[in-house]
Scaffold this active site. Structure first.
Site, PDB file in Angstrom:
ATOM      1  N   TYR A  86     -49.634 -52.288 -18.012  1.00 29.04           N
ATOM      2  CA  TYR A  86     -48.804 -53.485 -18.162  1.00 29.04           C
ATOM      3  C   TYR A  86     -47.584 -53.186 -19.034  1.00 29.04           C
ATOM      4  O   TYR A  86     -46.480 -53.632 -18.761  1.00 29.04           O
ATOM      5  CB  TYR A  86     -49.610 -54.642 -18.763  1.00 29.04           C
ATOM      6  CG  TYR A  86     -48.800 -55.918 -18.808  1.00 29.04           C
ATOM      7  CD1 TYR A  86     -48.729 -56.747 -17.680  1.00 29.04           C
ATOM      8  CD2 TYR A  86     -48.054 -56.261 -19.932  1.00 29.04           C
ATOM      9  CE1 TYR A  86     -47.952 -57.890 -17.682  1.00 29.04           C
ATOM     10  CE2 TYR A  86     -47.266 -57.403 -19.939  1.00 29.04           C
ATOM     11  CZ  TYR A  86     -47.214 -58.216 -18.819  1.00 29.04           C
ATOM     12  OH  TYR A  86     -46.441 -59.343 -18.822  1.00 29.04           O
ATOM     13  N   PHE A 138     -19.303 -62.262  -4.450  1.00 28.42           N
ATOM     14  CA  PHE A 138     -20.489 -61.999  -3.652  1.00 28.42           C
ATOM     15  C   PHE A 138     -21.406 -63.215  -3.801  1.00 28.42           C
ATOM     16  O   PHE A 138     -21.463 -63.835  -4.858  1.00 28.42           O
ATOM     17  CB  PHE A 138     -21.217 -60.706  -4.046  1.00 28.42           C
ATOM     18  CG  PHE A 138     -22.386 -60.474  -3.125  1.00 28.42           C
ATOM     19  CD1 PHE A 138     -22.168 -60.106  -1.804  1.00 28.42           C
ATOM     20  CD2 PHE A 138     -23.684 -60.706  -3.533  1.00 28.42           C
ATOM     21  CE1 PHE A 138     -23.230 -59.977  -0.920  1.00 28.42           C
ATOM     22  CE2 PHE A 138     -24.747 -60.576  -2.653  1.00 28.42           C
ATOM     23  CZ  PHE A 138     -24.520 -60.207  -1.348  1.00 28.42           C
ATOM     24  N   THR A 139     -22.145 -63.519  -2.731  1.00 31.98           N
ATOM     25  CA  THR A 139     -22.899 -64.782  -2.658  1.00 31.98           C
ATOM     26  C   THR A 139     -23.783 -65.031  -3.888  1.00 31.98           C
ATOM     27  O   THR A 139     -23.610 -66.024  -4.595  1.00 31.98           O
ATOM     28  CB  THR A 139     -23.761 -64.788  -1.387  1.00 31.98           C
ATOM     29  OG1 THR A 139     -24.550 -63.593  -1.356  1.00 31.98           O
ATOM     30  CG2 THR A 139     -22.882 -64.840  -0.137  1.00 31.98           C
ATOM     31  N   ASP A 229     -20.663 -54.463 -11.015  1.00 27.92           N
ATOM     32  CA  ASP A 229     -21.748 -54.576 -10.036  1.00 27.92           C
ATOM     33  C   ASP A 229     -21.836 -53.211  -9.371  1.00 27.92           C
ATOM     34  O   ASP A 229     -21.024 -52.860  -8.519  1.00 27.92           O
ATOM     35  CB  ASP A 229     -21.432 -55.678  -9.015  1.00 27.92           C
ATOM     36  CG  ASP A 229     -22.536 -55.842  -7.976  1.00 27.92           C
ATOM     37  OD1 ASP A 229     -23.343 -54.901  -7.807  1.00 27.92           O
ATOM     38  OD2 ASP A 229     -22.584 -56.903  -7.331  1.00 27.92           O
ATOM     39  N   LYS A 272     -29.954 -50.860  -2.433  1.00 29.81           N
ATOM     40  CA  LYS A 272     -28.894 -50.256  -1.622  1.00 29.81           C
ATOM     41  C   LYS A 272     -28.791 -48.758  -1.937  1.00 29.81           C
ATOM     42  O   LYS A 272     -29.625 -47.989  -1.484  1.00 29.81           O
ATOM     43  CB  LYS A 272     -27.562 -50.965  -1.880  1.00 29.81           C
ATOM     44  CG  LYS A 272     -27.455 -52.318  -1.181  1.00 29.81           C
ATOM     45  CD  LYS A 272     -28.178 -53.411  -1.896  1.00 29.81           C
ATOM     46  CE  LYS A 272     -27.826 -54.789  -1.404  1.00 29.81           C
ATOM     47  NZ  LYS A 272     -28.591 -55.833  -2.079  1.00 29.81           N
ATOM     48  N   ARG A 396     -20.794 -63.093   7.887  1.00 21.96           N
ATOM     49  CA  ARG A 396     -20.151 -63.053   6.570  1.00 21.96           C
ATOM     50  C   ARG A 396     -18.827 -63.791   6.706  1.00 21.96           C
ATOM     51  O   ARG A 396     -17.756 -63.208   6.728  1.00 21.96           O
ATOM     52  CB  ARG A 396     -19.924 -61.608   6.097  1.00 21.96           C
ATOM     53  CG  ARG A 396     -21.184 -60.818   5.809  1.00 21.96           C
ATOM     54  CD  ARG A 396     -21.816 -61.027   4.445  1.00 21.96           C
ATOM     55  NE  ARG A 396     -22.654 -62.177   4.246  1.00 21.96           N
ATOM     56  CZ  ARG A 396     -23.627 -62.253   3.326  1.00 21.96           C
ATOM     57  NH1 ARG A 396     -23.919 -61.215   2.573  1.00 21.96           N
ATOM     58  NH2 ARG A 396     -24.306 -63.344   3.152  1.00 21.96           N
ATOM     59  N   PHE A 463     -26.528 -69.673   4.069  1.00 23.49           N
ATOM     60  CA  PHE A 463     -26.573 -68.742   5.212  1.00 23.49           C
ATOM     61  C   PHE A 463     -27.970 -68.213   5.491  1.00 23.49           C
ATOM     62  O   PHE A 463     -28.292 -67.868   6.604  1.00 23.49           O
ATOM     63  CB  PHE A 463     -25.605 -67.566   4.978  1.00 23.49           C
ATOM     64  CG  PHE A 463     -25.830 -66.851   3.668  1.00 23.49           C
ATOM     65  CD1 PHE A 463     -25.248 -67.317   2.506  1.00 23.49           C
ATOM     66  CD2 PHE A 463     -26.639 -65.732   3.607  1.00 23.49           C
ATOM     67  CE1 PHE A 463     -25.465 -66.675   1.292  1.00 23.49           C
ATOM     68  CE2 PHE A 463     -26.867 -65.079   2.395  1.00 23.49           C
ATOM     69  CZ  PHE A 463     -26.284 -65.571   1.237  1.00 23.49           C
TER      70      PHE A 463
HETATM   71  N1  F0G Z   1     -24.358 -57.452  -5.476  1.00 24.25           N
HETATM   72  C1  F0G Z   1     -23.995 -57.002  -4.257  1.00 24.25           C
HETATM   73  C2  F0G Z   1     -22.644 -56.379  -4.088  1.00 24.25           C
HETATM   74  C3  F0G Z   1     -24.868 -57.133  -3.186  1.00 24.25           C
HETATM   75  O1  F0G Z   1     -24.496 -56.675  -1.984  1.00 24.25           O
HETATM   76  C4  F0G Z   1     -26.138 -57.732  -3.387  1.00 24.25           C
HETATM   77  C5  F0G Z   1     -27.068 -57.910  -2.282  1.00 24.25           C
HETATM   78  C6  F0G Z   1     -26.468 -58.183  -4.665  1.00 24.25           C
HETATM   79  C7  F0G Z   1     -25.547 -58.011  -5.680  1.00 24.25           C
HETATM   80  C8  F0G Z   1     -27.774 -58.855  -4.948  1.00 24.25           C
HETATM   81  O2  F0G Z   1     -28.816 -57.947  -4.940  1.00 24.25           O
HETATM   82  O3  F0G Z   1     -30.247 -58.600  -2.980  1.00 24.25           O
HETATM   83  O4  F0G Z   1     -31.082 -57.052  -4.763  1.00 24.25           O
HETATM   84  O5  F0G Z   1     -30.789 -59.455  -5.228  1.00 24.25           O
HETATM   85  N2  F0G Z   1     -26.720 -57.790  -1.079  1.00 24.25           N
HETATM   86  C9  F0G Z   1     -27.615 -57.858   0.076  1.00 24.25           C
HETATM   87  C10 F0G Z   1     -26.784 -57.662   1.313  1.00 24.25           C
HETATM   88  C11 F0G Z   1     -28.497 -59.038   0.119  1.00 24.25           C
HETATM   89  O6  F0G Z   1     -27.355 -57.795   2.410  1.00 24.25           O
HETATM   90  O7  F0G Z   1     -25.608 -57.332   1.216  1.00 24.25           O
HETATM   91  P1  F0G Z   1     -30.312 -58.296  -4.452  1.00 24.25           P
END
Ligand code: F0G
Length: 471
Positions: A86, A138-139, A229, A272, A396, A463
């Site tokens: 843990y 970014f979303t 990021d 990624k 997108r 989305f």
């Molecule tokens: N920042 C970027 C540039 C991203 O592309 C993503 C995720 C995140 C942060 C968030 O990370 O998914 O690990 O919580 N992008 C995915 C995509 C979902 O399909 O581009 P996460």
């Protein structure tokens, strides 16, 4: 001075010699082909949203490069070394050291994935009414900034919003835009500059070393932090090696260390670049910020030595970090994206140029000039591609952009795109050929296509779960 020639294929770079992946296949996962009738039913049941399809109904899955990579035999071997204590797992200390060695930051907080780290950093440093300038939203990043009381301001260079502009570093921040924001709201209202490399929503476009160096100077002048990021930073550094003067002979690993040295910290979706299926982290140099984030991680993620990951996940991740910066890996990874991009470019199919690091972005406005943005052209294109071929892509555009929290109206982004995202080390060149041919078939049928109507809309990150009907 930077060079402006962008090789469209790796072949050109090596005088038309073919290139190949620096690995061979040891295990395969069968995939299912479907009939048109099966796909008609599947997409209808999914409300014309590719996120709501079952993967069993998908032939080539280009929804995302997130968590979809193939791990190496060394990473799988690492899975057996999981120390599932843990607290204080061995694997955490190996992960911490890998991040310190490759990225150079001092303090590490593990999280289950990128948005866990975005949550921590946003809550730790943003106050109600603050402004957060960044190189395109970014979303999940913007939503966490907004939920912490911040207002995101896009300060990316104008070229990023133009899919035909061939500038080599379309991810750069426009320093004039940033300076005028600082002048307007005051530096004390800006907790940090939010810099992403590469820029996902702009088409995987990179940031130059010159830009981050200039940003460092500007941030120092106004006493503003600069956070990165780092989700696709290894890919970003490959582009620096390829395009920016003085970097052609430097290994990506060295370029990455230099880039990060101009920033105060980073958050990471390891799903990624890092070639793992789950994982992420926050890393900072400032002890106070670290202290706050480490206090919060135990509330939202897990103990500060696992942050939502198992020991084996952390081991695979530590190994993945070292593999992610290898030059031959990146050359093959981005070479495959270039390959698909070149086929589509040769057939004059409208895509975002230059081709970015992780995906090909189809320009849905150019596909369907007769479908207005409130009829969701990119959402339409993603569902048409699925119907044609069983290939799954991602919208997108206006659906991803969501609604303006002030006015409640749709946000209408300049870019209305469909992303064909290439998982790392998963598909072959033949899969890319099949994909290109499917896109061409959809393009040829473009005039017979109508838009969609949204019939269900969730409050957050719509989305993912929105549903549509054909018009
Ligand atoms: N920042 C970027 C540039 C991203 O592309 C993503 C995720 C995140 C942060 C968030 O990370 O998914 O690990 O919580 N992008 C995915 C995509 C979902 O399909 O581009 P996460």
């Amino acid at each position: 001075m930077m060079t402006t020639t962008i090789p469209q294929t790796m072949g050109q770079q090596f005088g038309r010699r073919s290139w190949a992946e620096p690995w061979k296949i040891k295990m395969v996962e069968p995939i299912r082909m479907t009939t048109r009738a099966e796909r008609e039913q599947a997409i209808d049941e999914a409300g014309y949203n590719t996120f709501l399809l079952r993967s069993n109904d998908v032939y080539i899955d280009l929804l995302t490069d997130s968590g979809t990579s193939a791990m190496s035999d060394r990473q799988w071997a690492g899975i057996m070394l999981g120390d599932e204590a843990y607290a204080g797992s061995n694997n955490f200390y190996r992960l911490e050291k890998a991040i310190q060695d490759y990225y150079g930051y001092k303090y590490i907080v593990p999280t289950h994935q990128g948005r866990g780290a975005e949550h921590l950093i946003s809550q730790a440093v943003i106050k109600q009414g603050d402004y957060i300038p960044g190189n395109m939203y970014f979303t999940t990043t913007r939503l966490h900034q907004e939920l912490a009381g911040g207002i995101f301001v896009d300060v990316i260079v104008d070229a990023a919003h133009d899919p035909t502009d061939l500038s080599p570093f379309k991810g750069n921040i426009d320093l004039n835009k940033l300076e005028s924001l600082i002048e307007k709201v005051g530096a004390e209202k800006i907790p940090y500059v939010s810099l992403a490399g590469t820029v996902n929503m702009a088409g995987g476009q990179p940031v130059s070393m010159a830009n981050v160096r200039d940003l460092r100077v500007l941030c120092d002048k106004h006493n503003i932090r600069l956070y990165l990021d780092a989700t696709r930073m290894a890919e970003n550094c490959f582009f620096i090696q390829e395009r920016e003067e003085g970097y052609a002979d430097k290994p990506v690993a060295e370029i990455l260390r230099e880039f990060c040295s101009y920033t105060d910290g980073a958050w990471m979706s390891s799903k990624k670049d890092h070639l793992v299926n789950i994982g992420g982290w926050l890393a900072v140099n400032d002890e106070d910020v670290f202290d706050k984030a480490r206090n919060m991680v135990v509330v939202y993620e897990g103990l500060h030595t696992y942050g939502g990951m198992s020991g084996r996940d952390m081991e695979a991740l530590a190994i993945g970090i070292s593999e992610s910066v290898q030059d031959d890996h990146l050359r093959a990874r981005i070479g495959q994206v270039y390959y698909l991009g070149e086929l589509l470019t040769d057939w004059q199919i409208p895509i975002v140029q230059p081709v970015g690091g992780h995906a090909i972005f189809l320009d849905a406005k150019k596909f369907y000039p007769h479908i207005s943005q409130d009829k969701f052209p990119a959402q339409t294109l993603a569902s048409e591609l699925y119907l044609e071929s069983g290939i799954r892509a991602m919208e997108r555009g206006v659906v991803s952009a969501g609604r303006d929290p002030e006015t409640g109206d749709h946000r209408y982004p300049a870019l209305e795109l469909v992303r064909l995202t290439i998982p790392r080390r998963v598909y072959t060149q033949a899969h890319m050929d099949v994909t290109a041919e499917a896109v061409r078939a959809v393009y040829e049928n473009r005039e017979n296509t109508n838009g969609l109507n949204m019939v269900y809309e969730p409050d957050y990150l719509r989305f993912f779960q929105a549903r549509f009907e054909r018009l």
